[in-house]
Design a protein around this motif. Structure first.
Motif, PDB file in Angstrom:
ATOM      1  N   PHE A   1       1.647  -2.613  -5.275  1.00 57.88           N
ATOM      2  CA  PHE A   1       1.973  -2.730  -3.850  1.00 57.88           C
ATOM      3  C   PHE A   1       1.877  -1.355  -3.202  1.00 57.88           C
ATOM      4  O   PHE A   1       2.625  -0.456  -3.547  1.00 57.88           O
ATOM      5  CB  PHE A   1       3.406  -3.229  -3.665  1.00 57.88           C
ATOM      6  N   ASP A   2       0.931  -1.190  -2.275  1.00 59.34           N
ATOM      7  CA  ASP A   2       0.811   0.097  -1.575  1.00 59.34           C
ATOM      8  C   ASP A   2       1.530  -0.018  -0.230  1.00 59.34           C
ATOM      9  O   ASP A   2       1.022  -0.617   0.703  1.00 59.34           O
ATOM     10  CB  ASP A   2      -0.673   0.439  -1.377  1.00 59.34           C
ATOM     11  N   GLU A   3       2.686   0.544  -0.143  1.00 65.38           N
ATOM     12  CA  GLU A   3       3.531   0.485   1.061  1.00 65.38           C
ATOM     13  C   GLU A   3       3.678  -0.942   1.596  1.00 65.38           C
ATOM     14  O   GLU A   3       3.283  -1.240   2.722  1.00 65.38           O
ATOM     15  CB  GLU A   3       2.985   1.413   2.143  1.00 65.38           C
ATOM     16  N   PRO A   4       4.269  -1.818   0.798  1.00 68.06           N
ATOM     17  CA  PRO A   4       4.349  -3.217   1.218  1.00 68.06           C
ATOM     18  C   PRO A   4       5.406  -3.473   2.281  1.00 68.06           C
ATOM     19  O   PRO A   4       5.417  -4.530   2.894  1.00 68.06           O
ATOM     20  CB  PRO A   4       4.747  -3.938  -0.074  1.00 68.06           C
TER      21      PRO A   4
ATOM     22  N   LYS B   1      -1.610   9.001  -3.740  1.00 69.75           N
ATOM     23  CA  LYS B   1      -1.086   7.722  -4.242  1.00 69.75           C
ATOM     24  C   LYS B   1      -2.114   6.584  -4.106  1.00 69.75           C
ATOM     25  O   LYS B   1      -2.405   5.891  -5.070  1.00 69.75           O
ATOM     26  CB  LYS B   1       0.206   7.346  -3.487  1.00 69.75           C
ATOM     27  N   SER B   2      -2.640   6.430  -2.882  1.00 71.67           N
ATOM     28  CA  SER B   2      -3.582   5.323  -2.665  1.00 71.67           C
ATOM     29  C   SER B   2      -4.853   5.546  -3.477  1.00 71.67           C
ATOM     30  O   SER B   2      -5.449   4.587  -3.981  1.00 71.67           O
ATOM     31  CB  SER B   2      -3.924   5.202  -1.175  1.00 71.67           C
ATOM     32  N   THR B   3      -5.275   6.791  -3.606  1.00 71.28           N
ATOM     33  CA  THR B   3      -6.466   7.091  -4.402  1.00 71.28           C
ATOM     34  C   THR B   3      -6.242   6.673  -5.852  1.00 71.28           C
ATOM     35  O   THR B   3      -7.101   6.052  -6.468  1.00 71.28           O
ATOM     36  CB  THR B   3      -6.785   8.602  -4.326  1.00 71.28           C
TER      37      THR B   3
HETATM   38 MG   LIG Z   1      -1.608   5.821   0.964  1.00 73.21          MG
END
Ligand SMILES: [Mg+2]
Ligand SMILES: Nc1ncnc2c1ncn2[C@@H]1O[C@H](COP(=O)(O)OP(=O)(O)OP(=O)(O)O)[C@@H](O)[C@H]1O
Length: 494
Positions: free
Chosen positions: A166-169, A44-46
């Protein structure tokens, strides 16, 4: 028909031997909230970093406003209206709110002289747009996590964001703050912006997202309208496991408490805390951020010694005034903030796991790297930590997998009491279920587990009884069987 703002075509990305993304094709339309879902380390973050031009894909292309990029640069992404609100918010702690919000915009307009009045005005406008009320002249370091996030969002708005990611906000927000953030996201959406949203909390996904795109091991397994899914179905696609939230706590047979605290207090944090816990028990302590839950945990472990009251272990009064003492009494502590408190980011996974228990992996005083590696491999397997090599740096792990390393490190100390402070923040739902089972196994082996969490589901799954802490006081003790996730949640935020 909604307008397509961004399209990814056949994106591939590897790190060394690890295939982080394989053949990803995805469209983001205007005015939608798209959920990126999947287990820890699924990519996901990638993917977010590729969309924002931070990483270049190995192959594939990104299409933005009719322009096709093979290698998109950060500035192309920003020009195209892509803004990421990262977990650390990338804001400057020693500058003011208005400086943080307005600086980027003014710099990008290549203004040589920047007037305070102008910055004030811009910042005020951005804050107003999202309905946030934060004093413009406050220093960032004095703000709560939630307010810092609002500053980061306001800054993104000023940069003409069209897609806000938003990455895990929500990981470091209280439940109330999450509700407020969702309100802001809804407003952004209504104004035509697209939102990409990552969270490991199922309720949040169903609450806020219109569409979901599921990744598994870097590949897309399914995507569709959120309403085509329910919890069970979504979890199955993400993990291949059956979702369950039934209570799995075992009956406790011990009759004498292993740990008892009497009238424990620490000025300004908590007071008059009384409870007992038995060997083999998983005792829940639920409370919101700022309730005193973390300070209480730290007091029992010795990191922030209590200044009144007493602690008894096996019926004997003990003085735990340092973390060394905590370890001596076989108390282990898993902190909630793994980045600052628990891990050495540029050290290997193995090193991090064995760091508190060097003796165990040493022979005649000499560090035995083979043994250390064996131990680490054992934990990597037990906790399903996703890595190609235990010798890799912890920083190469995805967020949730880092959390599992913190858990392994604590379990290595063979504790008789283990305090888990929000142990599954940022952990995916599949691993969360695995960790629940592991918690029960640890308890069954004769460890007393104190589970601190504001995740009602986590408390109700793992504990037979739990305490509620509010404003530094234990409000009462409750039985899990008398509560559902939503009744406990209401109680918590009341
Ligand atoms: Mg991540
Ligand atoms: N800089 C890097 N170097 C080496 N491997 C990396 C790097 N960044 C990511 N990876 C690997 O790529 C894979 C995908 O990681 P990513 O961070 O995208 O996962 P994620 O879905 O965001 O997970 P989480 O939910 O835990 O945040 C993982 O196996 C991770 O270890």
């Amino acid at each position: 028909m909604p307008e397509c703002l961004l399209e990814l075509k056949n994106i591939y990305k590897s790190f060394g031997g690890v295939k982080a993304l394989e053949n990803i094709s995805l469209k983001i339309n205007s005015g939608e909230v798209l959920c990126l879902a999947g287990e820890n380390g699924c990519g996901k973050s990638t993917l977010i970093k590729i969309i924002s031009g931070f990483y270049k894909p190995d192959s594939g292309s990104i299409i933005m406003v009719d322009k096709e990029f093979k290698k998109m640069e950060l500035r192309d992404a920003i020009k195209g209206g892509i803004q990421v609100v990262y977990q650390d918010f990338s804001i400057f702690p020693n500058l003011t709110v208005y400086e943080n919000i307005a600086m980027n915009t003014l710099i990008s307009k290549q203004k040589k002289i920047v007037k305070k009045k102008e910055m004030h005005k811009l910042a005020e406008m951005a804050l107003e747009k999202i309905g946030a009320r934060i004093p413009l002249d406050s220093l960032i370091e004095t703000l709560s996590v939630a307010d810092k996030q609002l500053v980061a969002i306001s800054r993104a708005i000023l940069c003409d964001a069209k897609i806000m990611i938003f990455d895990e906000p929500t990981s470091a927000l209280t439940n109330k703050e999450v509700k407020e953030l969702f309100h802001v996201i809804q407003n952004l959406k209504t104004s035509g912006m697209s939102i990409m949203f990552v969270s490991h909390k199922l309720d949040e996904m169903f609450d806020i997202c219109d569409r979901v795109y599921v990744l598994s091991n870097g590949k897309n397994v399914i995507d569709g309208e959120m309403c085509q899914f329910n919890k069970k179905k979504l979890v199955y696609y993400m993990t291949g496991k059956e979702y369950s939230d039934e209570n799995i706590a075992k009956e406790v047979t011990a009759t004498e408490p292993i740990l008892e605290v009497r009238n424990l207090g620490l000025q300004n944090y908590f007071h008059n805390i009384n409870f007992k816990i038995y060997t083999g028990e998983v005792l829940g302590i639920t409370g919101l951020l700022g309730s005193g839950r973390t300070e209480l945990a730290k007091a029992i472990y010795g990191l922030m010694p209590a200044d009144s009251g007493s602690i008894y272990i096996n019926g004997k009064e003990v003085k735990i005034d340092s973390a060394m003492k905590g370890l001596e009494y076989h108390i282990a502590y898993v902190p909630e903030d793994r980045l600052t408190e628990a891990l050495f980011m540029d050290q290997s996974i193995t090193r991090n796991i064995i760091i508190q228990t060097m003796k165990k992996v040493s022979r005649t005083g000499l560090y035995n790297s083979k043994k250390a590696l064996e131990e680490a491999k054992n934990w990597i397997q037990q906790l399903n930590i996703k890595t190609a090599n235990p010798k890799n740096k912890v920083s190469t792990l995805s967020g949730g997998n880092q959390q599992k390393v913190v858990l392994a490190k604590a379990l290595m100390t063979d504790p008789q009491i283990i305090i888990l402070n929000c142990p599954t923040v940022g952990v995916d739902i599949g691993s969360k279920m695995d960790i629940s089972i592991l918690i029960q196994e640890i308890a069954e082996k004769g460890v007393a587990v104190i589970l601190i969490s504001d995740d009602s589901n986590e408390i109700l799954t793992n504990c037979k009884r739990f305490l509620l802490i509010k404003n530094g006081e234990i409000e009462n003790e409750y039985l899990s069987k008398d509560y559902t996730e939503s009744t406990l949640y209401s109680k918590l935020i009341r």
